[in-house]
Design an enzyme around this catalytic site. Sequence first.
Site, short mmCIF file in Angstrom:
data_model
loop_
_atom_site.label_atom_id
_atom_site.label_comp_id
_atom_site.label_asym_id
_atom_site.label_seq_id
_atom_site.Cartn_x
_atom_site.Cartn_y
_atom_site.Cartn_z
N ARG A 1 56.50 -19.00 70.14
CA ARG A 1 55.18 -19.59 70.09
C ARG A 1 55.38 -21.01 69.59
NH1 ARG A 1 49.75 -17.30 67.09
NH2 ARG A 1 50.36 -18.82 65.50
N LYS B 1 40.15 -16.58 59.68
CA LYS B 1 39.71 -16.81 61.06
C LYS B 1 39.11 -15.58 61.71
CE LYS B 1 44.21 -15.89 63.24
NZ LYS B 1 45.25 -16.44 64.13
#
Length: 364
Positions: free
Chosen positions: A131, A38
Site C-alpha cells: 500500500r 475514522k
Amino acid sequence: MRKEYPCIDVNLSKVTHNAKQILSLCNKKGIDVIGVTKVFCAESPIVQAILDGGITDIGDSRIQNLKKMSNLSCRKTLLRISMESEAKEVVRYSDISLNSELDTIKTLAKAAKRLDKKHNIILMIDVGDLREGVLEEDAVAVVEEILKLDSISLIGLGTNVTCYGGVLPDKDNLGKLIRLKNEIKALCNIELPIISGGNSSSLYMVMDNTIPEGVNQLRVGEGIVLGRETSFGKLIPGCYDDAFILSGEIVEIKNKPTVPKGKIGMDAFGQKPSFEDKGIRKRAIVAIGRQDIKVDGLIPLDNNISIFGASSDHLILDVTDSTRHLKVGDIIDFKMDYGCLLAAMTSYYVKKYYEEELALASMS
C-alpha cells in the site's frame, strides 16, 4: 425516548473501557496508542469516550474529521497520505501527518512556512503489503531530502500492513523499521523518536509478547471499537465486542419459498444470484440495505436468525428457528464487523444514539 430505525446504539462506557484496556496492554510494552476515529466519522461523543480512556493522541484519515476535532487539545495525526491540494489544511488541522511522497512533503513545507508553523511528519515505509510507503532501499535518500526542508520535522518511521495486501505484521517486517531507524541515525545523524508499527493487526504481537523492541506506537481503531485484533480476529483480553449494536425494524414477515420463481438474471448490483432450496421458511424483511451496510458483516444477536441477503433498502432474514414470536414492527439487533460498522456509521440514513452511563455487564 422513541427511537428511529435503523439505528446504532453506542455504549460509550464500553468504548472507554476498551480504550483503557488496550492502552494499559500497550503501555506495558512501552507502546503509545493513537486512537483511530475514522470508522465512526469522528463523532464527538465517541472521540471523548476514547479520550476518557486515557488515550491522548487521535488519528483520522479525513481532514474533514480532524476539523471537527479542532477544539480538542489532544495531538492529532492525519493517517491517510496527504494530498498536495489540501496541504494548507493538513498543516493547520493536524500536528502530524503520514507521508510517502517527497513532492508532497515539499508542498507541506511550503504551506507550513506560509502559516509560520513547523509540521511533523512520519515517513511511511513499505515493508511488503504494497500500500503506501517508500521502499526500504530508497528511504535514506528520501530522508536526506526531507532534512533539507526548514518547516518540516521528521519525527519517525511508520508502516501499514494487512489493509491492502493482507500481509501480517511480524518480527521480520516490523524489524525492518528498527534496522532502518538505526541506519538513518548512523548516516544522517538524526534520532527518530517514533516507530509506528501498524494498526490493530499488530495487537496480537503485543498480546503474545513478540512485537519487536523499539516499536513504540500503534494506530488502533478496530481494537477499541470492536475489542479485537485484526490479524486473526481474536478478542483482546478484557475488551467488549458489543459496544456498537445495529438495530432494524421488521416491515414484512411471511412464509415463502427459498428459491425465486422464473428465469434468473442479474440482481440490482449486477450479480447473478444463486439459491439453496430450503423449502418454505419464515422470512422477515428489515428496513435497511446495502446502501447502509455491508451485509456479510452483520452478526444477528439471535443465533437462531440467519441472513438470506439484501437489496439496496431491504435486509431479508430467515427467522424460522427464532424462539421469539416475531411480527411486523419488532426490532432485530446485530453486531457488526469493521466494514459493516464503517458503512453504517457513514450512512446518513442510520440514526446514532449514544449511551453515556450504561452499567457494564460482566465480561463473558
